[in-house]
Design a protein around this motif. Structure first.
Motif, PDB file in Angstrom:
ATOM      1  N   GLU A 170     -68.349  18.393  -8.329  1.00 26.53           N
ATOM      2  CA  GLU A 170     -69.314  17.345  -7.956  1.00 26.53           C
ATOM      3  C   GLU A 170     -70.555  17.402  -8.841  1.00 26.53           C
ATOM      4  OE1 GLU A 170     -68.258  15.081  -6.311  1.00 26.53           O
ATOM      5  OE2 GLU A 170     -66.736  15.890  -4.991  1.00 26.53           O
ATOM      6  N   GLU A 186     -65.037  12.008   1.113  1.00 27.45           N
ATOM      7  CA  GLU A 186     -64.440  11.488  -0.122  1.00 27.45           C
ATOM      8  C   GLU A 186     -64.116   9.992   0.008  1.00 27.45           C
ATOM      9  OE1 GLU A 186     -64.356  12.654  -3.082  1.00 27.45           O
ATOM     10  OE2 GLU A 186     -65.211  14.557  -2.471  1.00 27.45           O
ATOM     11  N   GLU A 209     -73.604  12.232  -5.721  1.00 28.29           N
ATOM     12  CA  GLU A 209     -72.749  13.301  -6.250  1.00 28.29           C
ATOM     13  C   GLU A 209     -73.410  14.670  -6.050  1.00 28.29           C
ATOM     14  OE1 GLU A 209     -69.695  12.773  -7.221  1.00 28.29           O
ATOM     15  OE2 GLU A 209     -69.689  10.619  -7.558  1.00 28.29           O
ATOM     16  N   GLN A 220     -61.143   9.558  -7.818  1.00 30.64           N
ATOM     17  CA  GLN A 220     -61.192   9.452  -6.351  1.00 30.64           C
ATOM     18  C   GLN A 220     -59.793   9.441  -5.738  1.00 30.64           C
ATOM     19  OE1 GLN A 220     -64.572  10.538  -6.029  1.00 30.64           O
ATOM     20  NE2 GLN A 220     -63.765   9.858  -4.070  1.00 30.64           N
ATOM     21  N   GLU A 230     -58.877  13.057  -5.728  1.00 29.06           N
ATOM     22  CA  GLU A 230     -59.662  13.838  -4.762  1.00 29.06           C
ATOM     23  C   GLU A 230     -59.168  13.589  -3.337  1.00 29.06           C
ATOM     24  OE1 GLU A 230     -63.717  14.641  -5.106  1.00 29.06           O
ATOM     25  OE2 GLU A 230     -63.023  15.747  -6.843  1.00 29.06           O
ATOM     26  N   GLN A 275     -64.876  22.809  -5.715  1.00 28.11           N
ATOM     27  CA  GLN A 275     -65.176  21.417  -5.365  1.00 28.11           C
ATOM     28  C   GLN A 275     -66.658  21.114  -5.623  1.00 28.11           C
ATOM     29  OE1 GLN A 275     -62.682  19.494  -4.514  1.00 28.11           O
ATOM     30  NE2 GLN A 275     -63.691  17.658  -3.753  1.00 28.11           N
ATOM     31  N   HIS A 321     -69.651  15.663 -11.860  1.00 27.27           N
ATOM     32  CA  HIS A 321     -69.695  14.206 -11.659  1.00 27.27           C
ATOM     33  C   HIS A 321     -71.139  13.699 -11.770  1.00 27.27           C
ATOM     34  CE1 HIS A 321     -65.775  14.331  -9.040  1.00 27.27           C
ATOM     35  NE2 HIS A 321     -65.565  14.665 -10.298  1.00 27.27           N
ATOM     36  N   VAL A 352     -67.257   8.235  -0.625  1.00 28.65           N
ATOM     37  CA  VAL A 352     -67.576   8.217  -2.060  1.00 28.65           C
ATOM     38  C   VAL A 352     -66.712   7.181  -2.784  1.00 28.65           C
ATOM     39  CG1 VAL A 352     -67.571   9.572  -4.208  1.00 28.65           C
ATOM     40  CG2 VAL A 352     -68.411  10.597  -2.098  1.00 28.65           C
TER      41      VAL A 352
HETATM   42 FE1  FEO Z   1     -67.567  13.071  -6.935  1.00 28.59          FE
HETATM   43 FE2  FEO Z   1     -65.623  14.088  -4.748  1.00 28.59          FE
HETATM   44  O1  FEO Z   1     -66.385  12.687  -5.646  1.00 28.59           O
END
Ligand code: FEO
Length: 171
Positions: A50, A94, A17, A127, A130, A46, A53, A97
């Motif tokens: 992150e 993404e 992240e 997700q 995103e 963005q 996150h 991820v």
């Molecule tokens: Fe933390 Fe864009 O996933």
């Protein structure tokens, strides 16, 4: 208490992240360098998401009595050929991820760690959102082709994205 395997995987996700944040910050710098400030703003938001996150994972590890171990963050790319190339990379990233989150869910299931499974559900949903939001920008860019006027209008639209409220989101 987290199992060793689960703790290692969650620590890996903190790093992933943070790398995501670093990557989007690098994309922010690229957009600034080509005077697309709206796109740069979108990437700044963005990057901050992150970071949020990463902190959610970091705090969860500690909350569960685990040990956070921080590792080096890989250097992100710094240059792209076009805004389209940036968003193609963003979508690919993404999707990667999403695969990592799914991998964590599988580990949590194998470890019979229900608390971590519940914690991860937020990220599973995140997700989906995103990939959708990045995919939408990418589709618009594809439609534009080489139209400079359209790019300018998109830049103005992306300038309106608000950075997340860290004080609320991290709770
Ligand atoms: Fe933390 Fe864009 O996933």
């Amino acid at each position: 208490m987290l199992s060793e395997r689960m703790q290692k995987a969650l620590n890996g996700q903190v790093n992933a992240e943070l790398y995501s944040s670093y990557l989007y910050l690098s994309m922010n710098a690229y957009f600034k360098s080509v005077n697309l400030d709206g796109f740069a703003n979108w990437m700044n938001s963005q990057a901050q998401e992150e970071l949020m996150h990463a902190m959610k994972f970091y705090e969860f590890i500690n909350q569960r009595g685990g040990r956070s171990l921080l590792a080096a963050i890989e250097t992100p790319p710094a240059q792209w050929d076009s805004p389209l190339a940036v968003f193609e990379d963003t979508l690919k990233h993404e999707q990667k991820v999403t695969g990592l989150i799914n991998g964590l869910v599988e580990i949590a299931m194998e470890e019979r760690d229900h608390a971590t499974q519940i914690f991860l559900q937020w990220f599973v949903t995140e997700q989906v959102e995103e990939e959708e939001s990045v995919g939408n920008v990418l589709e618009q860019l594809k439609l534009l082709g080489d139209a400079k006027q359209g790019l300018f209008m998109m830049d103005r639209e992306l300038a309106t994205r608000q950075a997340p409220d860290m004080s609320v989101e991290s709770e």
